[in-house]
Structure formats: structure tokens, C-alpha cells
Design a protein around this motif. Structure first.
Motif, mmCIF file in Angstrom:
data_model
loop_
_atom_site.group_PDB
_atom_site.id
_atom_site.type_symbol
_atom_site.label_atom_id
_atom_site.label_comp_id
_atom_site.label_asym_id
_atom_site.label_seq_id
_atom_site.Cartn_x
_atom_site.Cartn_y
_atom_site.Cartn_z
ATOM 1 N N ARG A 158 42.172 47.029 44.359
ATOM 2 C CA ARG A 158 41.981 46.192 45.453
ATOM 3 C C ARG A 158 42.651 44.868 44.976
ATOM 4 O O ARG A 158 42.736 44.502 43.794
ATOM 5 N N ALA A 159 43.615 44.278 45.912
ATOM 6 C CA ALA A 159 44.323 43.148 45.543
ATOM 7 C C ALA A 159 43.768 41.978 44.955
ATOM 8 O O ALA A 159 44.375 41.359 44.155
ATOM 9 N N GLY A 160 42.484 41.629 45.410
ATOM 10 C CA GLY A 160 41.861 40.677 45.158
ATOM 11 C C GLY A 160 40.941 40.813 43.767
ATOM 12 O O GLY A 160 40.255 39.863 43.390
ATOM 13 N N ARG A 161 41.208 41.835 42.961
ATOM 14 C CA ARG A 161 40.444 42.041 41.868
ATOM 15 C C ARG A 161 41.208 42.295 40.560
ATOM 16 O O ARG A 161 40.731 42.516 39.564
ATOM 17 N N LEU A 162 42.393 41.770 40.519
ATOM 18 C CA LEU A 162 43.369 41.985 39.502
ATOM 19 C C LEU A 162 42.804 40.910 38.385
ATOM 20 O O LEU A 162 42.826 39.877 38.712
ATOM 21 N N PRO A 294 30.320 33.459 42.079
ATOM 22 C CA PRO A 294 30.156 34.859 42.086
ATOM 23 C C PRO A 294 30.833 35.639 41.173
ATOM 24 O O PRO A 294 32.232 35.212 40.870
ATOM 25 N N PRO A 295 30.755 36.676 40.333
ATOM 26 C CA PRO A 295 31.577 37.498 39.505
ATOM 27 C C PRO A 295 32.650 37.811 40.510
ATOM 28 O O PRO A 295 32.575 38.513 41.574
ATOM 29 N N ALA A 296 33.984 37.575 39.627
ATOM 30 C CA ALA A 296 35.235 37.820 40.586
ATOM 31 C C ALA A 296 36.294 37.472 39.495
ATOM 32 O O ALA A 296 35.801 36.682 38.423
ATOM 33 N N ALA A 297 37.354 37.914 39.890
ATOM 34 C CA ALA A 297 38.676 37.739 38.917
ATOM 35 C C ALA A 297 39.183 36.362 39.150
ATOM 36 O O ALA A 297 39.129 35.482 40.186
ATOM 37 N N GLY A 324 38.465 40.656 51.698
ATOM 38 C CA GLY A 324 39.219 41.446 51.130
ATOM 39 C C GLY A 324 38.665 42.347 49.708
ATOM 40 O O GLY A 324 39.286 42.972 48.802
ATOM 41 N N GLY A 325 37.224 42.054 49.542
ATOM 42 C CA GLY A 325 36.584 42.925 48.592
ATOM 43 C C GLY A 325 36.721 42.149 47.087
ATOM 44 O O GLY A 325 36.415 42.882 46.016
ATOM 45 N N ASP A 326 36.854 40.843 47.267
ATOM 46 C CA ASP A 326 37.243 40.088 46.151
ATOM 47 C C ASP A 326 36.035 40.168 45.145
ATOM 48 O O ASP A 326 35.897 39.946 44.171
#
Length: 328
Positions: A158-162, A294-297, A324-326
């Protein structure tokens, strides 16, 4: 099936000569020729070039340009869109596109290469082939990044998790290894550990970004760091913590910084902490009104904050809402 390929440069669009890697627009033909030769599929590709540069030279304006090109293409009858991109800032453009489009659009995949395409070590063709297959088979909607790691597998993220690349390493990972799926040869396999919320806010669509994000003070925690000076141009502060969700709070530099943001009512956000027992050093966050995200990249949250700050959106209204599933 018609696929739009947007070429923006990066290593996948470069040639090597005399020990120097430089953008070469002729590589738009090379990538498609290599794909046809290797896979022999009759795919109707349409190509365009919003810009062509080394990705390390990207700014807010190139990201704005890319988002505009993709949003315009959404009005046409494509099965999917592939964006070729450099690896250095892949994560930034990926996150920005994810926030612009959300999770429900036709598939948009960002494809990069660790070496120039003529190098036998390059993974660019594998990444591109995975993107085409992903679109053709309809494995998902929204924005993704397929990338072949050194273990030989192509992972779809998912593009928002990199996460940012590790130093001197080519591999790409999602935060907490929550990637979307992977390819075992030609077979796509969903990741049973992947989960995401539906979009909880409306995608941004076309956005405006200044060339530089000067209004946001961004820094990583490191031993001996001095906290930034806060002035009237500062709209927000974003801090990346140590792995345990901590920063140094036991010195005068932090205290001066914390008093300044509190008195000036400048929002400060912490990225890298989780909902768990906190260390003593983190107890002061609440005292100074510092918000733990919140937990995220980190890169995705930086882009989310930057986009919000420059497009009249209150980040406090959206930081805890997934797009976007971030968010994990």
C-alpha cells in the motif's frame, strides 16, 4: 486493456555512461521493449511525461504536477495507471498520490528500479511486469508499489505504508511488514496479515504544494539534537521518535522548545509511538499538548501534514482518520 504509463525519470529512466547515471528519455521506449520481449503480451500502453528528472531533485511542485497528471488521467477510460519513479523519493510521491486518490480508484502503481535497466541486477522490469499483471487481474483498487527485494520476491505495498530505505540497501518494506501481497513467480498471493480501514476522510484530489515545506519544522530524534527555533512562520512541528516512541525531554533545549510551541499554540506531532506503556521521558507530551500520532509510516504522515497545511485542512481533524490505508 489500456494502461497509461507516466514516465517521470529516476533510475528506471536513466542510462549509465562514464560512471555517471543520468536521465535518458529514450528509456521510455526501452522499458516497454524489454517488457514485450520478455513477456510477449499485447498490452495497449499509452505514455506521457509529466516531468523527467532524478527523483532526489523532486519538490512539492513536482509532486503537485504528478498528482495533477494522474487526476486528469482518471477522467479517461484506462484499466490502470503506472508511474515510473526514482527510488530515493518513491515513498513521498507514493504517499502523496495515496492521499490524493484514496483506496477506491482504478489501480495506480508506482514502479522503480534499483539499477539502470541495462544492468543485469536491475529489478525494474520485474516491478513493471508485476504492475501490469496486478492491473490486468484486478487485484486491488487505489495506489500501490510493487518492488522486488533481494530475496527474489516482488512485494506489493500500500503506497501510504512505505518505510524509508535502510542505509546502503535497496529493499523496500511496509511498516510492521504489513504489505498488501506478493508474487511467487507469476502467482499473486495475498498477505493474510494485511488489514486496513476503509477511507475515513475524502481524498484530497488535486492539491497545491509550495516548492518547499518551510512552514513545517521536521526533525528526527538523535543523540545531541537541539530542538528547532519556533517563529511566526512555523505552522506545525513533526518529530520522528526513536524506535521505542521516545525523544530526549531532559534538557533545556526541549523545555524551551516545548514552552514556545505551547505559548504560541503551534501544533506538534510525534510519529513513531504506539498505544502501549510509555517511558518516563514521554510523560511530558501531554503536559505541553504534544500529540502522538496513530501508528503509521513517518513519510506518509509528513506528506499528510504538509498537504493538509497547504490546502486549508485542519490536520487535527484528520490525523487519526485513515486514508489510502495509511494507519495501522
Amino acid at each position: 486493456m489500456k494502461i497509461l504509463v507516466l514516465f517521470t525519470g529516476g533510475t528506471i529512466g536513466c542510462s549509465s555512461s562514464g560512471g555517471v547515471i543520468s536521465p535518458n528519455e529514450e528509456n521510455t521506449k526501452l522499458l516497454l521493449e524489454l517488457y514485450k520481449k520478455e513477456y510477449g503480451k499485447a498490452v495497449d500502453f499509452e505514455i506521457a511525461e509529466p516531468y523527467y528528472a532524478l527523483s532526489e531533485n523532486n519538490t512539492g511542485k513536482t509532486i503537485e504536477n504528478l498528482i495533477s497528471a494522474v487526476c486528469n488521467a482518471m477522467q479517461k477510460n484506462y484499466s490502470g495507471i503506472i508511474v515510473t519513479h526514482g527510488t530515493d523519493t518513491l515513498q513521498y510521491s507514493a504517499a502523496a498520490l495515496s492521499y490524493a486518490l484514496g483506496s477506491s480508484t482504478i489501480p495506480v502503481l508506482l514502479v522503480s528500479s534499483n539499477y539502470v535497466l541495462t544492468d543485469e541486477k536491475a529489478n525494474g522490469l520485474s516491478n513493471f511486469a508485476a504492475a501490469v499483471d496486478f492491473i490486468e487481474k484486478g487485484y486491488g483498487n487505489g495506489v500501490f508499489v510493487p518492488y522486488k527485494n533481494s530475496d527474489g520476491k516482488v512485494y506489493v505495498h500500500r503506497a501510504g505504508r512505505l518505510l524509508q530505505h535502510s542505509e546502503l540497501a535497496d529493499d523496500v518494506f511496509s511498516i510492521k511488514n504489513k504489505y498488501y501481497g506478493s508474487y511467487n513467480g507469476d502467482t499473486f498471493i495475498e498477505n493474510p496479515d494485511f488489514d486496513e480501514r476503509e477511507d475515513e476522510i475524502k481524498p484530497f484530489g488535486k492539491i497545491k504544494l509550495s516548492e518547499f515545506s518551510n512552514a513545517i519544522k521536521v526533525f528526527n530524534a538523535y543523540v545531541g539534537n537541539a530542538y528547532p527555533q519556533i517563529d511566526e512562520t512555523t505552522k506545525a512541528v513533526l518529530i520522528k521518535t526513536y524506535h521505542s516512541g521516545t525523544i530526549c525531554t531532559d534538557n533545556d533545549s526541549f523545555k524551551q522548545f516545548a514552552e514556545a510551541i505551547k505559548s504560541k499554540k503551534i501544533p506538534c506531532y510525534i510519529c513513531g509511538a504506539e498505544n502501549r506503556e510509555i517511558y518516563e521521558s514521554a510523560k511530558v507530551f501531554a503536559e505541553y499538548g504534544i500529540i502522538v500520532l496513530p501508528p503509521a509510516a513517518f513519510i506518509s504522515q509528513y506528506m499528510k501534514l504538509w498537504i493538509a497545511a497547504e490546502n486549508n485542512v485542519d490536520f487535527n481533524d484528520i490525523y487519526n482518520k485513515s486514508l489510502g490505508g495509511d494507519l495501522l
